[in-house]
Design an enzyme around this catalytic site. Structure first.
Site, PDB file in Angstrom:
ATOM      1  N   GLN A  40     -31.442  34.771 -31.986  1.00 21.12           N
ATOM      2  CA  GLN A  40     -30.842  34.480 -30.692  1.00 21.12           C
ATOM      3  C   GLN A  40     -31.495  35.252 -29.543  1.00 21.12           C
ATOM      4  OE1 GLN A  40     -26.563  34.678 -30.921  1.00 21.12           O
ATOM      5  NE2 GLN A  40     -26.510  33.386 -32.730  1.00 21.12           N
ATOM      6  N   CYS A  41     -32.603  35.919 -29.828  1.00 18.62           N
ATOM      7  CA  CYS A  41     -33.359  36.627 -28.796  1.00 18.62           C
ATOM      8  C   CYS A  41     -34.057  35.604 -27.900  1.00 18.62           C
ATOM      9  CB  CYS A  41     -34.395  37.536 -29.474  1.00 18.62           C
ATOM     10  SG  CYS A  41     -35.382  38.513 -28.316  1.00 18.62           S
ATOM     11  N   SER A  42     -34.209  35.940 -26.635  1.00 22.78           N
ATOM     12  CA  SER A  42     -34.856  35.007 -25.701  1.00 22.78           C
ATOM     13  C   SER A  42     -36.321  34.752 -26.062  1.00 22.78           C
ATOM     14  CB  SER A  42     -34.755  35.534 -24.266  1.00 22.78           C
ATOM     15  OG  SER A  42     -35.462  36.754 -24.143  1.00 22.78           O
ATOM     16  N   ALA A  44     -37.367  34.500 -29.290  1.00 22.48           N
ATOM     17  CA  ALA A  44     -37.411  34.042 -30.685  1.00 22.48           C
ATOM     18  C   ALA A  44     -38.343  32.843 -30.857  1.00 22.48           C
ATOM     19  CB  ALA A  44     -36.013  33.702 -31.181  1.00 22.48           C
TER      20      ALA A  44
END
Length: 169
Positions: A40-42, A44
Site C-alpha cells: 500500500q506504499c505510494s 509499490a
C-alpha cells in the site's frame, strides 16, 4: 555486531507459509537482492514492476530477488501473507518469492535485516518501505535507500563478479 565470518548463506527465514527458506540455495548466484516491501506504499507499483523486470532480465544464477513484507512504516502492509502475495502476483505479475511478514527495525527485527544493515556499513535503521540490499559473493552487501529505484541498481548487478566462488555465502 556480526562476525566477519557470517554470510547470507548462514541465514534461514520463514516463507509466507511458515516453511524454512534457506539462503544457502543461492550459493552459486551472482547477486541476491533483498527488499522490504509494502503493497500500500505510494511507490509499490513502480518498485514491484521494476523488481519484476529485473527478475525477468536475469536468470536464477545471475540474480535472485527475495521480498519481505513489513508493516513498520505507516501501516502500509497490513494484510496477511496470502493477501500480500496474491495481490503482488495479480497487480504486478510478481514471480519472485515473498517471505513471511517481518520487522526490519527494533528489538524484534528479523536477524537477517540486522546482519544486512551491519554488513552494508550502514547499520542504522531502515527509514522506509522498499529499502534494498544487494548481496554479492554472499557477504558483500550494498544498501540502497528507498528513494533508489530497482532499475538504478542494474549496473551494480551487471558488474557483480561471476558466481562459483568457494567462500561462505
Amino acid at each position: 555486531m556480526y562476525s566477519r565470518g557470517l554470510g547470507l548463506g548462514d541465514f534461514n527465514v520463514l516463507d509466507g507459509e511458515g516453511n524454512p527458506f534457506l539462503f544457502e540455495q543461492f550459493n552459486q548466484c551472482r547477486a541476491v537482492l533483498i527488499v522490504n516491501v509494502a503493497s500500500q506504499c505510494s511507490t509499490a507499483e513502480r518498485n514491484y514492476l521494476e523488481l519484476q523486470a529485473l527478475r525477468e532480465a536475469y536468470d536464477e544464477e545471475e540474480l535472485a530477488i527475495v521480498a519481505f513484507p513489513c508493516n513498520q512504516f505507516g501501516g502500509q502492509e497490513p494484510g496477511s501473507w496470502q493477501e500480500i502475495s496474491s495481490s503482488a502476483e495479480r497487480r504486478f505479475g510478481v514471480t519472485f518469492p515473498i517471505m513471511g511478514k517481518v520487522e526490519v527495525n527494533g528489538l524484534r527485527s528479523q536477524p537477517l535485516f540486522a546482519w544486512l544493515k551491519a554488513a552494508s556499513g550502514v547499520p542504522g535503521n531502515i527509514e522506509w518501505n522498499f529499502t534494498k540490499f544487494l548481496v554479492v559473493g554472499g557477504n558483500h552487501v550494498t544498501r540502497y535507500s528507498h528513494e533508489v529505484n530497482p532499475s538504478q541498481i542494474e549496473q551494480d548487478i551487471i558488474s557483480a563478479p561471476s558466481a562459483g566462488y568457494e567462500g561462505d555465502l
